[in-house]
Design a protein around this motif. Structure first.
Motif, mmCIF file in Angstrom:
data_model
loop_
_atom_site.group_PDB
_atom_site.id
_atom_site.type_symbol
_atom_site.label_atom_id
_atom_site.label_comp_id
_atom_site.label_asym_id
_atom_site.label_seq_id
_atom_site.Cartn_x
_atom_site.Cartn_y
_atom_site.Cartn_z
ATOM 1 N N UNK A 91 0.787 -1.248 0.000
ATOM 2 C CA UNK A 91 0.000 0.000 0.000
ATOM 3 C C UNK A 91 0.812 1.287 0.000
ATOM 4 N N UNK A 92 2.000 1.279 0.556
ATOM 5 C CA UNK A 92 2.771 2.522 0.649
ATOM 6 C C UNK A 92 3.904 2.618 -0.374
ATOM 7 N N UNK A 93 3.990 1.656 -1.290
ATOM 8 C CA UNK A 93 5.104 1.634 -2.235
ATOM 9 C C UNK A 93 4.827 2.514 -3.452
ATOM 10 N N UNK A 94 5.872 3.117 -3.969
ATOM 11 C CA UNK A 94 5.767 3.872 -5.220
ATOM 12 C C UNK A 94 5.457 2.928 -6.375
ATOM 13 N N UNK A 95 4.603 3.378 -7.286
ATOM 14 C CA UNK A 95 4.269 2.594 -8.473
ATOM 15 C C UNK A 95 5.422 2.577 -9.475
ATOM 16 N N UNK A 96 6.467 3.347 -9.205
ATOM 17 C CA UNK A 96 7.600 3.439 -10.132
ATOM 18 C C UNK A 96 8.695 2.416 -9.840
ATOM 19 N N UNK A 97 8.591 1.692 -8.739
ATOM 20 C CA UNK A 97 9.619 0.699 -8.397
ATOM 21 C C UNK A 97 9.680 -0.364 -9.501
ATOM 22 N N UNK A 98 10.897 -0.588 -10.032
ATOM 23 C CA UNK A 98 11.036 -1.568 -11.114
ATOM 24 C C UNK A 98 12.139 -2.588 -10.829
ATOM 25 N N UNK A 99 12.289 -3.529 -11.731
ATOM 26 C CA UNK A 99 13.241 -4.636 -11.556
ATOM 27 C C UNK A 99 14.676 -4.121 -11.450
ATOM 28 N N UNK A 100 15.053 -3.222 -12.329
ATOM 29 C CA UNK A 100 16.415 -2.657 -12.297
ATOM 30 C C UNK A 100 16.732 -2.094 -10.921
ATOM 31 N N UNK A 101 15.809 -1.340 -10.346
ATOM 32 C CA UNK A 101 16.052 -0.723 -9.044
ATOM 33 C C UNK A 101 16.157 -1.762 -7.935
ATOM 34 N N UNK A 102 15.349 -2.796 -7.999
ATOM 35 C CA UNK A 102 15.437 -3.860 -6.993
ATOM 36 C C UNK A 102 16.773 -4.578 -7.079
ATOM 37 N N UNK A 103 17.254 -4.825 -8.293
ATOM 38 C CA UNK A 103 18.531 -5.514 -8.485
ATOM 39 C C UNK A 103 19.709 -4.678 -8.002
#
Length: 338
Positions: A91-103
Motif C-alpha cells: 500500500x505505501x510503495x511507489x508505483x515506479x519501483x522496477x526490476x532494475x532498481x530492486x537488483x
C-alpha cells in the motif's frame, strides 16, 4: 607460487587467526584448496573439501541470474514495474519501483533488516520466530506495509527485502518455488552437485553448523539466529568447489547468454571510489577497466567471500562456519595467487 606453498602460507595464517572453513581457488587449471576447523564442534567432525557452508547474501547473485533468465525468455524486462508483475498489495510503495532498481538496491523499498541501521541480525528474530520463516511469503509481514525509505533513485542503499521481492517475482512468473527454480535452472545446469537451499533443522550430511562466539569464549550454533530456510536474499548452502564450478559455468555462458552475462556484470551504481554495483554483485574497477567481481555474505555463524578476475579467469572462494575470517583468508590468497 605453487599449491603446496600457498597451502603452507594459509596454514600459518589459520594458526594465527583460528580460521574455521574451506578455501578453493583456480588459476590456469591449477587448484588451490585447504580446509580447517570443525563442521561439528560437539562431535569433533572436521571440515573437508566437500563440506557444505551457508553463504548468506553471497547467493543474491543466484536471484539475479534467475531474473536474467526470465528476461532472456521475454517474460520480464529490467524496466518492468513491481506492481505489473507481482499481484501482492504494497500500500505505501511507489508505483515506479522496477526490476532494475530492486537488483541495484536503489528502489527505496523498506528493508526488513537494514544493515546500516541494525547491528545484530539475531535481534530481528526475537519477535519473529526463525522456525516460522521457511518461504519468501513468510518475510512479507516484516516489510509489506511499511513506508518507503525514499523514492526510487540512483542512490545505493543495500536492501535485503528488495531481493525477497525479486524472488517472489521469479515464483510468480515461473510458477515454481524460488528455491526449486534455482536448484533446477542454476545449480543443476552449472554442475553444483552438492549445493542447495536446506532447512536448518533438516541439514543433509556433510553440512557445517554455523558457530557464534560467546563473550566467555564458548560457542553456540546459529540455528536460532537465522531463518529456518534461506531464499532470494540469502541462505543457500554450497561447497567451495561448487562455487568455483559456478564461476566457470557463468563465464562460459551455460547459465545465460554471453550478451546477458555482460549485462549481469555491467557496473550500474557507484558505491565508492572505483567500487560499483552490478546486477551480479560488486565490481572493483581500475582505471575504467573491470579488475574483479566480488561476492560477499555474512550471517551470525556464517562468513563468505569470493572473487573472480575476468581478465585471466581466476576464481577464489572462501567459506567459513564462523562469523568472520573469510575476508582475511581471501586477501592472503589474492596476494599469493594473483
Amino acid at each position: 607460487m605453487n599449491a603446496n606453498e600457498v597451502k603452507r602460507k594459509i596454514q600459518l595464517l589459520q594458526k594465527e587467526m583460528h580460521f574455521s572453513g574451506v578455501y578453493h581457488a583456480k588459476k590456469n587449471e591449477i587448484d588451490y584448496s585447504g580446509s580447517f576447523g570443525f563442521a561439528n564442534r560437539s562431535e569433533r567432525i572436521e571440515n573437508n573439501y566437500k563440506t557444505r557452508f551457508g553463504i548468506a547474501s553471497g547467493c543474491k547473485i543466484f536471484t539475479s541470474i534467475a531474473v536474467c533468465q526470465l528476461v532472456e525468455q521475454g517474460l520480464l524486462s529490467f524496466q518492468t514495474k513491481l506492481h505489473e508483475c507481482l499481484p501482492i498489495d504494497f500500500p505505501a510503495y511507489s508505483k515506479e519501483v522496477n526490476i532494475h532498481q530492486l537488483l541495484t538496491h536503489t528502489s527505496g523499498v523498506p528493508d526488513y533488516f537494514d544493515e546500516e541501521e541494525m547491528d545484530d541480525y539475531e535481534e530481528l528474530w526475537i519477535e519473529n520466530p526463525v522456525y516460522a520463516i521457511r518461504s519468501l511469503h513468510d518475510f512479507l509481514p516484516l516489510f509489506q506495509n511499511r513506508e518507503m525509505t525514499s523514492l526510487p533513485s540512483s542512490d545505493f542503499h543495500y536492501n535485503n527485502a528488495g531481493y525477497i521481492l525479486l524472488g517472489l517475482i521469479v515464483e510468480q512468473i515461473s510458477e515454481m518455488k524460488f528455491t526449486d527454480y534455482v536448484e533446477r535452472f542454476i545449480f543443476e545446469k552449472a554442475g553444483m552437485m552438492y549445493s542447495g537451499y536446506f532447512e536448518m533443522d533438516k541439514l543433509p550430511e556433510n553440512t557445517a553448523l554455523g558457530y557464534i562466539e560467546e563473550p566467555d569464549g564458548s560457542y553456540k550454533t546459529n540455528i536460532f539466529s537465522v531463518p529456518a530456510k534461506g531464499g532470494a536474499d540469502g541462505g543457500a548452502f554450497v561447497t567451495a568447489e561448487d562455487m568455483v564450478t559456478f564461476w566457470d559455468a557463468l563465464f562460459t555462458h551455460r547459465l545465460v547468454s554471453e550478451k546477458m552475462t555482460e549485462k549481469l556484470f555491467q557496473p550500474q551504481i557507484e558505491v565508492d571510489e572505483d567500487l560499483y554495483f552490478s546486477y551480479g554483485g560488486y565490481v572493483d574497477m581500475d582505471q575504467g577497466k573491470v579488475k574483479k567481481h566480488i561476492l560477499m555474505g555474512y550471517d551470525p555463524g556464517c562468513n563468505f567471500r569470493s572473487v573472480y578476475y575476468p581478465e585471466n579467469s581466476i576464481s577464489i572462494v572462501v567459506c567459513s562456519n564462523e562469523s568472520d575470517g573469510a575476508f582475511e583468508v581471501l586477501k592472503e590468497l589474492e596476494k599469493l595467487i594473483i
